[in-house]
Design a protein around this motif. Structure first.
Motif, short mmCIF file in Angstrom:
data_model
loop_
_atom_site.label_atom_id
_atom_site.label_comp_id
_atom_site.label_asym_id
_atom_site.label_seq_id
_atom_site.Cartn_x
_atom_site.Cartn_y
_atom_site.Cartn_z
N ALA A 270 -4.54 -9.38 -0.27
CA ALA A 270 -3.78 -9.89 0.74
C ALA A 270 -4.66 -10.83 1.80
CB ALA A 270 -2.95 -9.11 1.62
N VAL B 62 4.37 -5.66 4.80
CA VAL B 62 3.86 -6.28 3.49
C VAL B 62 4.23 -5.66 2.43
CG1 VAL B 62 1.75 -6.74 2.18
CG2 VAL B 62 1.71 -6.96 4.89
N ARG C 79 4.92 -9.72 3.70
CA ARG C 79 4.19 -10.36 4.81
C ARG C 79 4.24 -9.59 5.99
NH1 ARG C 79 7.15 -15.98 6.82
NH2 ARG C 79 9.50 -15.47 6.56
N GLU D 224 6.02 -19.61 10.62
CA GLU D 224 6.21 -18.47 9.58
C GLU D 224 7.80 -18.69 8.90
OE1 GLU D 224 4.52 -15.74 7.78
OE2 GLU D 224 3.19 -17.35 8.55
N VAL E 190 -1.22 -12.68 10.95
CA VAL E 190 -0.36 -12.89 10.16
C VAL E 190 -1.01 -12.51 8.73
CG1 VAL E 190 0.85 -14.49 8.86
CG2 VAL E 190 0.58 -14.95 11.33
N TYR F 8 3.19 -13.51 -2.27
CA TYR F 8 3.86 -13.83 -1.44
C TYR F 8 4.05 -15.53 -1.44
CZ TYR F 8 6.14 -15.51 2.89
OH TYR F 8 7.02 -15.55 3.83
N GLU F 9 5.43 -15.84 -1.38
CA GLU F 9 5.59 -17.25 -1.72
C GLU F 9 6.32 -17.81 -0.39
OE1 GLU F 9 8.09 -18.42 -5.12
OE2 GLU F 9 6.56 -17.43 -6.58
N PRO F 10 5.62 -18.46 0.41
CA PRO F 10 6.11 -18.75 1.94
C PRO F 10 7.26 -19.72 1.91
CG PRO F 10 3.96 -19.83 1.42
CD PRO F 10 4.12 -18.93 0.36
N HIS G 217 -0.22 -12.28 4.27
CA HIS G 217 0.52 -12.50 3.35
C HIS G 217 -0.10 -11.90 2.07
CE1 HIS G 217 1.86 -16.77 5.15
NE2 HIS G 217 2.32 -15.50 5.74
#
Length: 258
Positions: free
Chosen positions: A95, A65, A70, A144, A107, A113-115, A109
């Protein structure tokens, strides 16, 4: 290098992020996290919980992270999942932590965080409810990578109409992960019905002479319909392959728009 060091001095980069940028990995007491894998391969490194203590997994997740925004933990039991959550509550309180107990995944994030967004569809289809651990692990890992993921469960070929009822969804996929145990008849059947690549994922949901996935694996290797095959219960590998194919599909669409 100077820019990275100045960013650390200014507080814009953590030491773990700086190390990951300079070396490509972050070092922890539990091991080295491959922070550059996503840029190199298009998918993040998975942190395998089996064989590690809960504290080691939590430390690796923290490094993930901290350096990439992530963490993806696989094969995590309840104790490990709780330790990761507790660690994140302390070190990364903003998070999000998602636990899929059946998939045995965690999981994380970071709040900023921008997936990734991949314009492709992955369908994970399984023969029986007992195949859910491997199927859901594949779905989590594929997700992911950024594509849209749909899961279809309990459509084993003992009643072929269950497969046919899902044919529209299967044929709408850009890549299919077909999961089955026993003799693993489902993946070859699906591969004969769709135009997309099919990844056969054999599971250890069998018993007798060909139990523990042996018959399922051999059956897929001998399939007369074209598909690729991963190892028994290898949901992470199947999900990774599906994600990479989806990324390729998205890239080809972008090239077509040009």
């Amino acid at each position: 290098m100077r820019e990275t060091l100045e960013a650390v001095a200014a507080g814009d980069l953590t030491p773990a992020q700086a190390e990951a940028r300079l070396r490509g990995y972050a070092t922890t007491e539990a091991g080295r996290f491959d922070a550059a894998r996503e840029h190199r391969r298009g998918i993040p490194e998975g942190i395998l919980a089996e064989g590690k203590t809960p504290a080691e997994v939590a430390a690796m997740a923290d490094a993930a992270v901290d350096s990439t925004g992530r963490a993806l933990v696989t094969r995590a039991d309840d104790e490990t999942a709780e330790q990761v959550r507790a660690y994140m509550d302390q070190e990364h309180p903003e998070a999000t932590v998602e636990r899929d107990a059946r998939a045995r995944t965690v999981v994380v994030h970071a709040d900023n965080y921008e997936p990734p967004a991949v314009d492709a569809d992955v369908v994970v289809v399984s023969g029986g409810t007992a195949d859910a651990p491997a199927a859901r692990e594949a779905a989590v890992v594929a997700g992911e990578a950024g594509p849209r993921v749909e899961t279809i469960e309990d459509v084993g070929v003992a009643n072929l109409t269950r497969v046919l009822d899902e044919l529209d969804a299967l044929r709408g996929a850009d890549v299919v992960v077909a999961v089955a145990g026993r003799e693993a008849a489902l993946p070859p059947v699906v591969a004969g019905l769709v135009g997309a690549p099919v990844i056969g994922l054999p599971t250890s949901t069998g018993y007798g002479v060909g139990g523990d996935g042996k018959a399922a694996l051999l059956g897929l290797l001998q399939s007369c319909t074209v598909l690729s095959v991963v190892n028994v219960d290898a949901g992470f590998v199947a999900g990774t392959q599906a994600g990479l194919i989806a990324i390729g599909v998205d890239g080809s669409r972008d090239e077509g728009d040009d």
